[in-house]
Structure formats: structure tokens, C-alpha cells
Scaffold this motif. Structure first.
Motif, PDB file in Angstrom:
ATOM      1  N   PRO A  51       0.606  10.999  -8.116  1.00 14.55           N
ATOM      2  CA  PRO A  51      -0.221  12.136  -7.710  1.00 14.55           C
ATOM      3  C   PRO A  51      -0.099  13.290  -8.701  1.00 14.55           C
ATOM      4  O   PRO A  51       0.992  13.576  -9.196  1.00 14.55           O
ATOM      5  CB  PRO A  51       0.352  12.548  -6.354  1.00 14.55           C
ATOM      6  CG  PRO A  51       1.369  11.566  -6.000  1.00 14.55           C
ATOM      7  CD  PRO A  51       1.599  10.637  -7.117  1.00 14.55           C
TER       8      PRO A  51
ATOM      9  N   VAL B 111       0.259  16.916  -9.967  1.00 18.38           N
ATOM     10  CA  VAL B 111       0.810  18.153  -9.412  1.00 18.38           C
ATOM     11  C   VAL B 111       0.599  19.284 -10.403  1.00 18.38           C
ATOM     12  O   VAL B 111       0.470  19.067 -11.588  1.00 18.38           O
ATOM     13  CB  VAL B 111       2.324  18.032  -9.105  1.00 18.38           C
ATOM     14  CG1 VAL B 111       2.562  17.103  -7.970  1.00 18.38           C
ATOM     15  CG2 VAL B 111       3.085  17.609 -10.330  1.00 18.38           C
TER      16      VAL B 111
ATOM     17  N   GLU C 117       2.444  22.432  -6.536  1.00 16.59           N
ATOM     18  CA  GLU C 117       1.251  22.276  -5.700  1.00 16.59           C
ATOM     19  C   GLU C 117       0.683  20.883  -5.884  1.00 16.59           C
ATOM     20  O   GLU C 117       0.571  20.381  -6.992  1.00 16.59           O
ATOM     21  CB  GLU C 117       0.197  23.307  -6.084  1.00 16.59           C
ATOM     22  CG  GLU C 117       0.407  24.619  -5.384  1.00 16.59           C
ATOM     23  CD  GLU C 117      -0.595  25.642  -5.841  1.00 16.59           C
ATOM     24  OE1 GLU C 117      -1.722  25.250  -6.174  1.00 16.59           O
ATOM     25  OE2 GLU C 117      -0.220  26.823  -5.884  1.00 16.59           O
ATOM     26  N   LEU C 118       0.312  20.303  -4.770  1.00 18.20           N
ATOM     27  CA  LEU C 118      -0.157  18.938  -4.777  1.00 18.20           C
ATOM     28  C   LEU C 118      -1.666  18.933  -4.618  1.00 18.20           C
ATOM     29  O   LEU C 118      -2.207  19.674  -3.820  1.00 18.20           O
ATOM     30  CB  LEU C 118       0.485  18.237  -3.578  1.00 18.20           C
ATOM     31  CG  LEU C 118       0.736  16.770  -3.685  1.00 18.20           C
ATOM     32  CD1 LEU C 118       1.763  16.505  -4.747  1.00 18.20           C
ATOM     33  CD2 LEU C 118       1.238  16.263  -2.364  1.00 18.20           C
TER      34      LEU C 118
ATOM     35  N   ASP D  27      -5.093  17.735  -3.217  1.00 17.49           N
ATOM     36  CA  ASP D  27      -5.367  17.080  -1.936  1.00 17.49           C
ATOM     37  C   ASP D  27      -6.329  15.901  -2.093  1.00 17.49           C
ATOM     38  O   ASP D  27      -6.680  15.256  -1.129  1.00 17.49           O
ATOM     39  CB  ASP D  27      -5.899  18.098  -0.907  1.00 17.49           C
ATOM     40  CG  ASP D  27      -7.337  18.454  -1.155  1.00 17.49           C
ATOM     41  OD1 ASP D  27      -7.712  18.528  -2.349  1.00 17.49           O
ATOM     42  OD2 ASP D  27      -8.088  18.659  -0.183  1.00 17.49           O
ATOM     43  N   ASP D  28      -6.738  15.649  -3.304  1.00 19.83           N
ATOM     44  CA  ASP D  28      -7.622  14.511  -3.532  1.00 19.83           C
ATOM     45  C   ASP D  28      -6.788  13.283  -3.871  1.00 19.83           C
ATOM     46  O   ASP D  28      -6.099  13.257  -4.878  1.00 19.83           O
ATOM     47  CB  ASP D  28      -8.572  14.841  -4.696  1.00 19.83           C
ATOM     48  CG  ASP D  28      -9.582  13.725  -4.939  1.00 19.83           C
ATOM     49  OD1 ASP D  28      -9.512  12.714  -4.221  1.00 19.83           O
ATOM     50  OD2 ASP D  28     -10.412  13.877  -5.844  1.00 19.83           O
ATOM     51  N   PRO D  29      -6.813  12.254  -3.025  1.00 14.38           N
ATOM     52  CA  PRO D  29      -5.978  11.086  -3.298  1.00 14.38           C
ATOM     53  C   PRO D  29      -6.373  10.360  -4.591  1.00 14.38           C
ATOM     54  O   PRO D  29      -5.603   9.562  -5.115  1.00 14.38           O
ATOM     55  CB  PRO D  29      -6.171  10.200  -2.077  1.00 14.38           C
ATOM     56  CG  PRO D  29      -7.375  10.707  -1.394  1.00 14.38           C
ATOM     57  CD  PRO D  29      -7.537  12.133  -1.765  1.00 14.38           C
ATOM     58  N   TYR D  30      -7.577  10.630  -5.078  1.00 11.79           N
ATOM     59  CA  TYR D  30      -7.981   9.953  -6.311  1.00 11.79           C
ATOM     60  C   TYR D  30      -7.514  10.705  -7.552  1.00 11.79           C
ATOM     61  O   TYR D  30      -7.634  10.211  -8.666  1.00 11.79           O
ATOM     62  CB  TYR D  30      -9.498   9.806  -6.356  1.00 11.79           C
ATOM     63  CG  TYR D  30     -10.021   8.848  -5.320  1.00 11.79           C
ATOM     64  CD1 TYR D  30      -9.974   7.474  -5.553  1.00 11.79           C
ATOM     65  CD2 TYR D  30     -10.523   9.301  -4.121  1.00 11.79           C
ATOM     66  CE1 TYR D  30     -10.432   6.595  -4.603  1.00 11.79           C
ATOM     67  CE2 TYR D  30     -10.979   8.430  -3.157  1.00 11.79           C
ATOM     68  CZ  TYR D  30     -10.940   7.071  -3.403  1.00 11.79           C
ATOM     69  OH  TYR D  30     -11.387   6.194  -2.466  1.00 11.79           O
TER      70      TYR D  30
ATOM     71  N   SER E   6       0.811  -1.215   0.000  1.00 11.67           N
ATOM     72  CA  SER E   6       0.000   0.000   0.000  1.00 11.67           C
ATOM     73  C   SER E   6       0.844   1.265   0.000  1.00 11.67           C
ATOM     74  O   SER E   6       0.400   2.292  -0.490  1.00 11.67           O
ATOM     75  CB  SER E   6      -0.937   0.001   1.188  1.00 11.67           C
ATOM     76  OG  SER E   6      -0.190  -0.123   2.365  1.00 11.67           O
ATOM     77  N   ASN E   7       2.049   1.216   0.549  1.00 11.22           N
ATOM     78  CA  ASN E   7       2.773   2.477   0.581  1.00 11.22           C
ATOM     79  C   ASN E   7       3.683   2.717  -0.622  1.00 11.22           C
ATOM     80  O   ASN E   7       4.567   3.544  -0.588  1.00 11.22           O
ATOM     81  CB  ASN E   7       3.534   2.662   1.888  1.00 11.22           C
ATOM     82  CG  ASN E   7       4.356   1.461   2.239  1.00 11.22           C
ATOM     83  OD1 ASN E   7       4.453   0.542   1.441  1.00 11.22           O
ATOM     84  ND2 ASN E   7       4.943   1.464   3.402  1.00 11.22           N
ATOM     85  N   THR E   8       3.457   1.982  -1.683  1.00 10.77           N
ATOM     86  CA  THR E   8       4.110   2.324  -2.934  1.00 10.77           C
ATOM     87  C   THR E   8       3.075   3.013  -3.810  1.00 10.77           C
ATOM     88  O   THR E   8       1.889   3.009  -3.510  1.00 10.77           O
ATOM     89  CB  THR E   8       4.613   1.072  -3.670  1.00 10.77           C
ATOM     90  OG1 THR E   8       3.474   0.233  -3.915  1.00 10.77           O
ATOM     91  CG2 THR E   8       5.623   0.309  -2.872  1.00 10.77           C
ATOM     92  N   ASP E   9       3.549   3.578  -4.918  1.00 10.77           N
ATOM     93  CA  ASP E   9       2.598   4.190  -5.830  1.00 10.77           C
ATOM     94  C   ASP E   9       2.054   3.172  -6.824  1.00 10.77           C
ATOM     95  O   ASP E   9       1.011   3.375  -7.429  1.00 10.77           O
ATOM     96  CB  ASP E   9       3.258   5.349  -6.568  1.00 10.77           C
ATOM     97  CG  ASP E   9       3.589   6.481  -5.615  1.00 10.77           C
ATOM     98  OD1 ASP E   9       2.657   7.124  -5.137  1.00 10.77           O
ATOM     99  OD2 ASP E   9       4.790   6.694  -5.325  1.00 10.77           O
TER     100      ASP E   9
END
Lengths: 291, 956
Positions: free
Chosen positions: A166, A168, A181-182, A184-187, A43-46
């Protein structure tokens, strides 16, 4: 590479079998063993994928990080490979035992994947000359039972397919300073086009014939093998010969043709499986490492 | 069940990190309702008969506020009427993220048993946890989570309850959209969703709650005219970019006390020093409020101005809202200042952090009778007037009230706020004391149960474990000497002759650090309070009374734990040996200064205590002489003491404090102990010793002192502390015995503040006033937190106690010092304000008095007069608005002030009449008028002792 001891009688048995297109485990010469693919396992990989091929098991994780583009290609991102030969796979890898193999494998992976024909490197560019995505591809060998190249390449393709970068945005203030700028929506993320990502097919010369997906025993009978990377269209993007023995030009040609055929046939079901899994979304039953 | 939460974060180095947190869901989270039969909870919070008289919800119900309701309407939630509220974890987390002070208040409410607030951990509940969906913003997800939880509650209560028309839940929101969504998803048959304004208005039994509603965004346009008065604030992202690139600077906004159109922004520079930027004019101030952190853009150099010396008070507000703007800009300062006086000038472009707190003040009732909109004038002149809405204006007039600011739209002249609570009638002693404490940010609430839990259980006795690392000094003849009425005795002394002819002197300090263990709630509370605040007739304790007046207080004839500093001295007061130890003592007598003095002087007495006192006194005199020889300053400030009426606690008399030999005896040994301890802890902990320093004042500070002395032909040397002390000693004028005291008072005003600091963060340790290379505070741990830290350090140094990480962290230590310095400063201001208030009370009861005084300072348009009898300082103004100014000539060199042939100089003796000016009820002050020398048109005739009816010019 992990090796097994095979007696002369066994060798003869294997050789004779292959000559008659019947291998020890019942496969034909161009058949793969049973293959299992699962994506999104870490889970903690992209992006991640786990592939088992017979008893060979590899895990690939991809982490995306922001880096500086190479000066020669300012508008492209790039990939970095690292192969970790875990001592879990075979006791020989203990300590620094797996290092040599790891380097050899990752060198091949650079050749096969890190070019703009395989992966759309331009899509990894964030801001030309300043920021780009760097995909760190970490390969972990969990179990060795021959044919590492093929298993790794399939796992990499699956992991790339699974990778969610993600999204940007670059904002510019009045002084011309740039700020990343990132969202904020993880989807809200970017997917890679993996259509052209090749798969590696390893062909082992055994006697007068050649086999794909050789087990360790078969490998012991072979003197040389040819590594071919093939795209879904059947284009050969890279070949490499490994092993001590020599190959005559005729058999190289034959093996390349076989590789193209097998590779082409490999891509279609692979993409199928990946898309099916993607489609399931959250309903997917996770298998993980205990299944 | 395991879920994982995933989010992406930008790292400081510019990278991007994916963070995955494990999130466990459970099915054993109970609903907390008394009515519930399903949940296997041990204790319940929410009551069955949850009745709040609301015309909208006639049935018993629980409230579920959403995040914005909590953030904006915390004042309403704090009211005792609002009970049985479910605070969802989602809400709690969001509140914590968005506002720390509101979060703290919410936590306090939750801990209050009578409020019946229940925290429901919906994020971990199997049935109420939801995952964020694609395309959903974080806020939307949280709103949905709140709705899902509300739905769950209503279903849960329905199934678990026997009778049908029972409990319901009411979702409170202030967002129409949220309400709509609840309606759309068809949830309304399950629970009710009401806008918070409507709900509060429906509470028929408590109409006053409406006033406490904060104005939400929708209401704003209704109040203000459409005219845009202020430039827009920049968004935070642009401010940050601007600060990064250097086009803006960040600083703390400090409004001017005297001029509402002027402020300075203090920019924190490297280390201690900082720079200030001047801001002038309403437009440039741009809605910043005192203490906000703001972003400032510097104006081009040709627009720089000098600070004006005009006193301007915002009086436009007295008129009604709509006509106010016209003459507003008139006083904008068109003074073309001399080039040299110009200062860096800028304008506020954005607010980085608001530092709004509830403000104390009074209401200016609107002249329109039915109006519900009124202006509120804060007690602190640096805070702008605040517009509030209330229906109880008539009751609130004449009361001290608290008001919170809700916002300041760009088209409004004044910020909008809402009423928080009333403190009581203006001018009443309790009310004023409360105001005083609130305005000086003195934490004065009763200690919470969490704090009290860490107190030792009574009856308390010394146990054998306590004795392990302690020396038994119970046999020594120890006694304490303190001012009369003192109950927190933190020091005791002894002195005895040793067999070798030397003297053993011990200073025993209450071992507070034995009771207050690092890191617990009691410790944190004490660290926050920092100091005990002594007001006239009231003490705001730093530690609970059980400790301050009992267990730690070194009272006579009881066994008490102490931290002792014991010296071996010869008869010339030279220290031969120093040692520190934790001990147990049994004080033989607690004396007042006067009693101790009497014992020393009474030659008939020869008991152990008296002998001990005499020995101490003898040594103290030598020590003092040595100290003065080294250049310690003896300064003077008049301290007054009120004699309070025992019944009404009103001051009936006031006198200046008298100093006796015994005062200085105790002081001398305390200084010695402090210095010895400072040296010890610094030797042991170079990096993290908590010390106290007193920087030497810059030479320019002495200007006024030098000028004043020169006017009397007295030479004062200020090159070193020693030179100053010596020249002050010889400064005498024949026939003017009070001159020396006056001079010392002036010298005191030239000094810098002494501050605590951490030895690892500074390299200048010198204490100027005491002429000591190193100093700390060790001797009053009951009333100062710094001493507790010093005790802990010393205990570690001698191996009597164990250490803890924060004690050795110089950055934490330094942050603590900053708080302590702030608290000490505020405590001092509060003390002064309390004295000033009691002085006013005193003069109110006395009417008009005629007294003799001395000119202490000469100003451009006034003289400041000190009346030694009362230790009172007052200003005599020579120009006033309604009178034609007499010919005034001010000479800065003297400084002298000549008014029609009469010249005033510093130290001149004058006679004044003193009265209380109550014209401004918020800022009552002592008014002085000159009676002698007689200057026509300036001085007033000597009034009779009978109080003269002064015409108060009311400003409302």
C-alpha cells in the motif's frame, strides 16, 4: 530432509541412467520436472505464490509491515524469512522435526535474497531512519519431493512479483511530528522490481555427472550437491555446498557453469508466465488448492 | 458466489494491516414490490399504486435516495407524504458510518409500516454488486452502486410488469455530478434522476415540505454577504495533530446563558475534575454552538480576561440581516479586569463534533413582507438565533416550532437551518409541556412495538415456575402507604411480633427485574430513560404502563411478585437479622399517608393492619432518632402541589406539601432497606456494586449560610454533618418562627448533588446527607432504573437469578451511571420547569396578588424573595434599563443592600406584589415588585386585586 530408502540395485540403475543422460523419469540431466505457478493465492497477504515442481509443493506469502530500519542502513528496508515445514509435507516434520531444516532453509534464503543486489531495498524505505517496509516472507512446505531450494526460490520470486505494498505518504505538521497517511484506494499500491531477484539452482553430483532438480531417489544416490543462486543475466550471487561428500574443484567449476546455464534459461520463461498472469487481472481463473 | 472485499487499515500501533472480508452474493434477494410477479417474496413493502403527486413524475414511482439526500433531508423523508422509498444497503451503510442519529431515524422510518420504506440489500445481490475499480474513490464506487441498483430496479420492474406505463423508479440526488453521470451512461431512458430540491418542489399537493428542505451548499452563498466574519475552522487532521502535540485542547463548548458573547469550554481532566477555558467575543467563539466538542487554542497570558458579569442578549438580530454587523462588536468586553479575576482564555480553532439537535423556539418574522428568510429564536438562550427559509411565516408566528441547524458558513452571522415541525401555539399547555420535555432531553415518545413485545401476555398470573425460588408471603399482613392518586406503588411494608418477642419487619419492593430481562429492547429503553419523570398532571413512565401501574404495582388484594428485605428487630429497633428473598405478597390495603395516619391515631381500631402500622411507626421513630444522632441532616425545601381542575387540567389552587408522621415512617424503612441492600451488594460485588453517594460540600459552599445566620446572631457549625444538624436544630430567633425553615432552605442550597457510581471506580462512598457510610437505591424500581440494576445484583447475590456479563463490567456500569445521573438531573430540571410553568398559569388566572415574603438572598442589584405560601421564589430588581438607578450600595460581607437609607438583609420580611410578565412570550416569568417597605422611586403602590394591564414591550 525427507529421505527414501533406495536399494543398491536401484542406485546402480539410477547411476547408470544418469551416466547416459537418461534419468528414471525420462528427463535429461539439466531438465526440470513439470512446474506450475500460481500467484495471488492467499488473499490476506500482500503477495503470494504457489509453486509445484513434480510432487514438491511450496506456498509463499509475503506480508508488508511498517518497521524501523536497521541502524547501519537507515535508508533501506529489509526482508524476514520464515520457513514452516508442515507435517503435511512428510510425517518426519511432525512436532519439532522440521525445525532444523526450516532454519537451514531460511538461513540460505537470507543470504540469497536479503541484499540490495537482489531486491531494491531502498524502495522499501518510507522515512530514512524512522520507518521502512519490512517484508515478512513466509514459506510453507506443502509437499516434499526433492529440490526444495529451487521451488522455494521460484515461489519467492513470483510472490515478490505479485506483492502490492500500500502506498503511504508522510505528512509533517508544523511541530515537525511525522504522521503516516495511508491511501484509501486499495488499487493505489507500490510494486517491487524483481528483475534482479535470483533463482536457486541445485545441482546434485551423482556418480561422475550432476543433475538439476533431483528427485528424492536421485538425491539418495548423491553424496554432495551445490546450491547456486543465479540472476537473469547469469551472474552467480551465492553458492553453497551441502551434503557429506566432497567435490573436486573441476567438478565444482563444471557444476557452476551448468547452474549458470540452467538458471539463465529458467528466468525468461518464469517472468513470461508471471507477466501473462498479471495481465489477465480479474479474468484470471483461480485454481487454488483444490485444482 | 463468493467475492472478497479487501482494504488496508492503519492499526493503532502505527502498523498497516490488510483486511480481507468474505462477501457472498446471492440470487434470492427480492425487490419488495407488490407489482412484481417474479420475486418469490412472502410479503411486500412497496405498493403498486405508489402515487405521490409530483408535477415532474406523473406516473407511479418508487424513490431511491442517495446517501447525501438521506443525510441532509431526513426531515423531509420523515414526512408522512413521502412513501414507497427504496433504501439501498449502500446508502444505509454509508449513513450509519457518517451519522449515528440520522441512521437511527432512518431505521425508525423503515420500521414504520405506513411509510413503505424498503431496504434492498444491493451489496449482496448478484446483479447489483459492483467492485471498486482502479482509480475510483470509495464515494464514486458507492454512487455507481446506487446507479446500478436503480438500473436493475427499473429493468426488473419493466420485465415483471404486465402493463407498460407502470411503475418507474426515481433516483433522488442532490449532486449535479451524480445526475450527470447517470445521464452520460445513458441510464436515463431507464429511470429518472432528479435533484431532491426539484422533486420536493414538484410535490404540488404538499408545498409546506419545501420548508423542511435542508439548505445545501449551493444555496449558502446566496443568503450571505461575501464578507467573511469568522476565521476558517482547521481541518480535523490538523486539529488531531495539534491536540497530540498539546498546542490545542479538546473540550465541550458551553455557551453562557446570560451573555451571548461569552462561553466556557470544559476540558475533561483526570478523573472527576476538569478545567474550564473562557472564550469571549464572536470571533473567538467562531461559530461553536452549545454542547459542540471543539478544539481550543489558548491565548497568550496577557490577553486573558475575566468573565464579565454583564447580561447581554443578542438583539442585533431583530434588525434585518444586512445591516446587522455594524454595531455588533460594540459590546466586546473591554473591561480590564483585576489580575486575580482573569481566567485562562482561548479561542475556538475547530469543531471536532457538532452536537446539533432540533431546537425548540419561536420565529421572529422578518419585517420585509415578502421575505422568506426569517430568524428563529431558540428557547434555550445558549443557542444562537438560526436563519431559516419558510413560506409559512405568518402561520408559524406565535407557534412553538422546531428547527434544525444545517450549517454555519464563515461569512454568515447566524447559522442556517430549516423548519422541522410545529409543536403548537405558544403558551398552550400541551405545547409548553412538549417544549419542556424536548428541551430537557426527556425521552417521552410512546413505547415502540419492539419494546411492548417484551411485556408479559395478559391475562397474567403467577405460575408454579415463578414460585420455585420465591418465598410465599401471601399470608402476611402487608400494606402500602403512598401519596394520594399514586398508581405505581413500588413499596409495601409489614410488621409483626414473633414468638420470641422480637419484631419482624419487612419491606417488599415490586420485583420489576422479574419482568425486565437484561439486554432486551424493554430493558434498553428503560436504561435509556433512566427514570420516570413526574410533571404537574403528567407522568412520563420509564416502563410501559402495564408494568408500572398494574403488574409491578403492589396494589391491594392482588398477588404480586416482590423482592423482600426482612429484618428481625428488637423493640429498640436494633437489627438482629437481615435477609433478602424474592417473594409473592398479597397487599391487604393500599393507604394514603393521611389514611395511615388516621388508623394509627384512631384508638378504636385494632385490626392487623393498624397494629402493623403502629409497630412500624414506633420503630421508625426510634430509627429516625438514631439516624439524627449519627448526624443525618433534616433539610427543607418547599414543595408545592397544584390542585388541578379535573376538566381543564388548569391549576386552580396551590399549596405546599404537608408532611405527616407516616411520610417519615415509610421513608425511614426505605432508607433502612437501601442501606442494608447497599451493604449486601457491596460485600458480594466489591467491583461492580451500583451505589449512591452524596459528597460533603466544600467549606466555601457554606459561606452564604454562615453569613445569613450571623446576621441574626445565630451560630452555625459546618465542620461535620452532625455539627451542622445540631446547630440547625437549636437555631431559633424569638418572634420569627419561620426562621428555622428558612435556614434549612438555605442549607439545602449549599449541598452537592447526590450521584450514582460504580463501586469499582471510586473509593469515597459516604452519603453526607444521610450520614451513612454506604447507600444505594433499591426501593423504587418502577420509576428508577438504578434500582433495577441493584435488584439484579442482589438477586445474583442471594442466588435467586443468574448474572450476565454487562452487570459485572465496571466500565459499562460506570457509563450507565453517567446516563442515569444525567437523566435524573434533567428530570429534576424538567420537573422544576413544569412547576414554574404551572405557577405562571396559576398567576395568569389570578391576576395580581399581594403577598408577604422573606428575603432569601441579596444580590448586587436585586433581592430574591421567597413567598412561603406558594413556595415561590422571585427576584425583585432595583435597577432597570429605562430608569435611573437609585443609589444602591452592596456590601458583600453582610451581605446587605442599601437603597436610599433602607438596608435589606437576608431574612427580612417584605411585602411584594406578584404578576405575570408575558412581555416575552417565550420566557414568561413571574414579576415581583416591592410594596413594603416603602422606598420612594423603588417600591410600587399596592395595586388593587384587579389585574393591571401591563404594557408588554414586544421584541418583534
Amino acid at each position: 530432509m525427507a529421505t527414501v530408502q533406495v536399494s543398491e540395485a536401484e542406485k546402480v540403475y539410477i547411476l547408470h541412467g544418469i551416466r547416459d543422460d537418461l534419468r528414471v523419469d525420462g528427463r535429461g540431466c539439466e531438465d526440470y520436472r513439470h512446474m506450475e505457478i500460481e500467484t495471488d493465492v492467499v488473499s490476506n497477504t500482500d503477495g503470494s505464490a504457489k509453486v509445484t515442481l513434480g510432487h514438491t509443493a511450496v506456498l509463499v506469502g509475503i506480508k508488508a509491515d511498517i518497521g524501523k530500519p536497521r541502524p547501519l542502513v537507515p535508508n533501506e528496508g529489509y526482508l524476514e524469512f520464515f520457513v514452516d515445514c508442515s507435517a503435511n509435507a512428510t510425517p518426519e516434520f511432525e512436532g519439532r522435526g522440521g525445525e532444523e531444516l526450516g532454519t537451514e532453509l531460511s538461513n540460505t534464503l537470507y543470504k540469497v535474497f536479503n541484499n540490495k543486489h537482489s531486491v531494491d531495498l531502498k524502495s522499501l524505505c518510507i522515512c530514512p531512519g524512522e520507518h521502512c517496509w519490512v517484508l515478512y516472507v513466509d514459506v510453507l512446505l506443502l509437499q516434499c519431493d526433492g529440490n526444495l531450494y529451487d521451488a522455494i526460490s521460484i515461489a519467492i520470486k513470483a510472490a515478490l512479483f505479485n506483492t502490492k505494498i500500500p502506498r503511504v505518504r508522510i505528512s509533517t505538521d508544523e511541530e515537525g511530528g511525522k504522521e503516516i497517511e495511508l491511501s484509501d484506494d486499495p488499487y493505489d499500491c507500490m510494486r517491487l522490481n524483481v528483475e534482479n531477484v535470483p533463482c536457486i539452482v541445485t545441482l546434485c553430483k551423482v556418480g561422475h555427472r550432476h543433475v538439476v532438480d533431483a528427485t528424492l531417489q536421485e538425491k539418495a544416490c548423491s553424496v554432495a550437491s551445490l546450491i547456486i543462486s543465479v540472476t537473469h543475466k547469469g551472474t552467480v550471487t551465492c553458492t553453497r555446498k551441502v551434503g557429506g561428500g566432497s567435490l573436486d574443484s573441476e567438478s565444482i567449476f563444471e557444476m557452476t557453469e551448468a547452474g549458470k546455464r540452467v538458471g539463465k534459461a529458467l528466468h525468461a520463461p518464469l517472468m513470461n508466465v508471471l507477466q501473462q498472469e498479471e495481465h489477465l487481472g480479474k479474468k484470471k481463473q483461480k485454481v487454488g488448492f483444490l485444482g | 458466489m463468493l467475492k472478497s472485499k479487501t482494504f488496508v487499515k492503519k492499526t493503532r500501533s502505527g502498523g498497516v494491516m490488510k483486511i480481507v472480508r468474505e462477501h457472498y452474493l446471492r440470487d434470492d434477494i427480492w425487490c419488495g414490490s407488490e407489482a412484481c410477479t417474479e420475486c418469490k417474496q412472502e410479503s411486500t413493502v412497496l405498493q403498486t399504486d405508489a402515487c405521490m403527486e409530483s408535477s415532474l413524475c406523473s406516473y407511479p414511482h418508487y424513490l431511491i435516495p442517495d446517501t447525501n439526500v438521506v443525510l441532509h433531508q431526513i426531515d423531509v423523508l420523515e414526512d408522512a407524504v413521502i412513501r414507497n422509498v427504496i433504501i439501498l444497503q449502500t446508502v444505509l451503510q454509508e449513513v450509519r458510518h457518517r451519522s449515528a442519529p440520522v441512521y437511527k431515524r432512518l431505521k425508525d422510518i423503515i420500521h414504520e409500516k405506513e411509510k413503505h420504506f424498503y431496504t434492498f440489500t444491493n451489496e449482496h445481490h448478484r446483479e447489483t454488486f459492483i467492485e471498486r475499480e482502479p482509480g475510483e474513490s470509495a464515494n464514486d464506487r458507492n454512487d455507481r452502486a446506487i446507479r446500478v441498483a436503480a438500473k436493475w430496479y427499473s429493468q426488473h420492474l419493466k420485465t415483471s410488469e404486465s402493463d407498460t406505463d407502470g411503475l418507474k423508479v426515481v433516483l433522488l440526488t442532490n449532486d449535479q455530478g451524480n445526475k450527470q453521470k447517470a445521464e452520460e451512461s445513458g441510464l436515463l431512458y431507464l429511470f429518472t434522476c432528479i435533484l431532491v430540491e426539484e422533486y420536493i418542489k414538484s410535490l404540488t399537493a404538499n408545498p409546506e415540505l419545501v420548508d423542511r428542505l435542508a439548505l445545501s451548499n449551493d444555496d449558502k452563498n446566496e443568503i450571505t454577504s461575501s464578507k467573511v466574519l469568522f476565521p476558517e475552522h482547521l481541518p480535523l487532521s490538523r486539529i488531531q495533530a495539534g491536540i497530540k502535540s498539546g498546542s490545542f485542547v479538546q473540550g465541550t463548548f458551553r455557551a453562557s446563558r446570560d451573555n451571548y458573547l461569552e462561553a466556557t469550554v470544559f476540558i475533561q481532566g483526570e478523573g472527576e475534575d476538569g478545567t474550564e477555558i473562557l472564550i469571549q467575543g464572536l470571533q473567538n467563539l467562531n461559530r461553536a454552538v452549545h454542547q459542540d466538542v471543539v478544539a481550543v487554542q489558548l491565548l497568550p497570558r496577557n490577553q486573558w480576561v475575566a468573565p464579565s458579569s454583564v447580561v447581554l442578549q443578542d438583539e442585533g438580530a431583530a434588525k434585518d440581516d444586512n445591516v446587522e454587523e455594524e454595531e455588533e462588536e460594540k459590546p466586546v468586553l473591554l473591561i480590564s479586569a483585576a489580575e486575580a479575576a482573569r481566567k485562562a482564555t482561548g479561542k475556538v480553532v475547530g469543531i471536532i463534533k457538532r452536537n446539533w439537535r432540533p431546537f425548540c423556539g419561536m420565529l421572529n418574522v422578518s419585517q420585509i413582507k415578502e421575505s422568506t428568510r426569517h430568524l428563529f429564536t431558540p428557547a434555550d438562550r445558549r443557542i444562537p438565533r438560526i436563519r431559516i427559509e419558510t413560506r409559512q411565516a405568518s402561520t408559524l408566528a406565535g407557534q412553538r416550532i422546531m428547527v434544525s441547524i444545517d450549517g454555519w458558513p464563515k461569512d454568515s452571522r447566524y447559522p442556517n437551518g430549516h423548519f422541522v415541525r410545529s409543536l403548537g401555539g405558544a403558551g398552550e399547555k400541551d405545547t409548553e409541556q412538549e417544549v419542556l420535555l424536548l428541551e430537557h432531553d426527556v425521552p417521552h415518545q410512546a413505547f415502540s412495538q419492539a419494546v411492548l413485545n417484551f411485556l408479559p401476555k395478559m391475562p397474567w398470573a403467577i405460575t408454579p415456575e415463578d414460585m420455585v425460588r420465591r418465598e410465599d408471603l401471601r399470608h402476611l399482613t402487608v400494606c402500602s402507604v403512598d401519596p394520594p392518586g399514586c398508581t405505581d406503588i413500588d413499596d409495601a411494608l409489614h410488621c409483626r411480633e414473633l414468638e420470641n418477642g422480637n419484631l419482624e419487619v419487612g419491606v417488599h419492593i415490586a420485583d420489576v427485574s422479574h419482568f425486565i430481562r437484561p439486554g432486551n429492547a424493554l430493558d434498553k429503553e428503560a436504561a435509556n430513560r433512566g427514570t420516570t419523570v413526574y410533571l404537574c398532571g403528567k407522568r412520563i413512565d420509564m416502563v410501559p404502563e402495564l408494568l408500572s401501574s398494574n403488574l409491578c404495582s403492589l396494589r391491594s388484594n392482588v398477588e404480586r411478585l416482590a423482592f423482600s428485605c426482612i429484618w428481625e428487630m428488637n423493640h429498640e429497633a436494633e437489627i438482629l437479622k437481615t435477609r433478602f428473598t424474592k417473594s409473592v405478597i398479597n397487599s391487604k390495603a393500599s393507604l394514603t399517608y393521611a389514611e395511615a395516619q388516621m388508623r394509627i391515631d384512631d384508638t378504636n381500631k385494632n385490626d392487623d393492619i393498624t397494629k402493623s402500622l403502629r409497630g412500624l411507626n414506633k420503630l421508625a421513630k426510634i430509627l429516625k432518632r438514631q439516624r439524627i444522632e449519627k448526624g443525618a441532616l433534616t433539610l427543607s425545601s418547599l414543595e408545592v402541589r397544584f390542585h388541578m381542575d379535573s376538566e381543564t387540567h388548569d391549576p386552580i389552587d396551590l399549596q405546599t406539601k404537608e408532611l405527616m408522621e407516616t411520610n417519615s415512617m415509610v421513608e425511614e424503612f426505605m432508607l433502612l432497606a437501601n442501606i442494608s441492600v447497599a451493604q449486601k451488594i457491596y460485600d458480594e460485588f466489591q467491583e461492580c456494586a451500583l451505589l449512591r453517594k452524596h459528597p460533603a460540600p466544600p467549606p466555601s459552599n457554606y459561606d452564604i449560610l454562615l453569613k445569613a445566620a450571623k446576621s441574626k446572631d445565630v451560630a452555625i457549625y459546618t465542620d461535620t454533618a452532625k455539627a451542622l444538624a445540631d446547630s440547625l436544630d437549636v437555631a431559633k430567633v424569638d418572634g420569627f418562627p419561620y426562621f428555622n425553615t428558612l435556614l434549612r432552605i438555605l442549607a439545602t442550597r449549599c449541598m452537592m448533588q447526590a450521584v450514582y457510581f460504580c463501586s469499582g471506580m471510586d473509593n469515597d462512598f459516604h452519603h453526607y446527607g444521610l450520614a451513612s457510610p454506604i447507600y444505594t437505591h433499591f426501593t423504587s424500581p418502577i420509576r428508577r432504573y438504578a434500582d433495577i440494576i441493584v435488584h439484579r445484583l442482589l438477586a445474583v447475590a442471594i442466588g435467586a437469578d443468574s448474572t450476565y456479563p454487562d452487570l459485572m463490567d465496571k466500565h459499562k456500569q460506570s457509563a450507565l451511571c453517567n446516563n442515569l445521573n444525567y437523566r435524573h438531573k434533567m428530570a429534576q430540571y424538567a420537573q422544576r420547569a413544569s412547576v414554574a410553568f404551572h405557577t405562571q398559569l396559576f398567576f395568569k388566572s389570578r391576576g395580581i396578588l399581594n403577598e408577604e415574603g422573606f428575603v432569601l438572598f441579596v444580590r448586587k442589584n436585586a433581592i430574591i424573595v421567597l413567598i412561603p405560601k406558594f413556595g415561590l421564589e422571585g427576584t425583585v430588581f432595583f435597577d432597570s434599563k429605562d430608569k435611573v438607578a437609585p443609589s444602591i450600595v452592596f456590601d458583600e460581607e453582610g451581605p446587605t443592600l442599601t437603597i436610599q437609607q433602607h438596608t435589606f438583609r437576608i431574612f427580612d420580611k417584605v411585602k411584594v406584589t406578584i404578576s405575570l410578565d408575558a412581555s416575552n412570550i417565550q420566557h414568561q416569568k413571574i414579576r415581583m415588585a416591592l410594596t413594603d417597605p416603602v422606598i420612594p422611586g423603588v417600591s410600587v403602590p399596592v395595586p388593587d386585586a384587579e389585574p393591571q394591564a401591563k404594557k408588554p414591550k414586544l421584541d418583534r
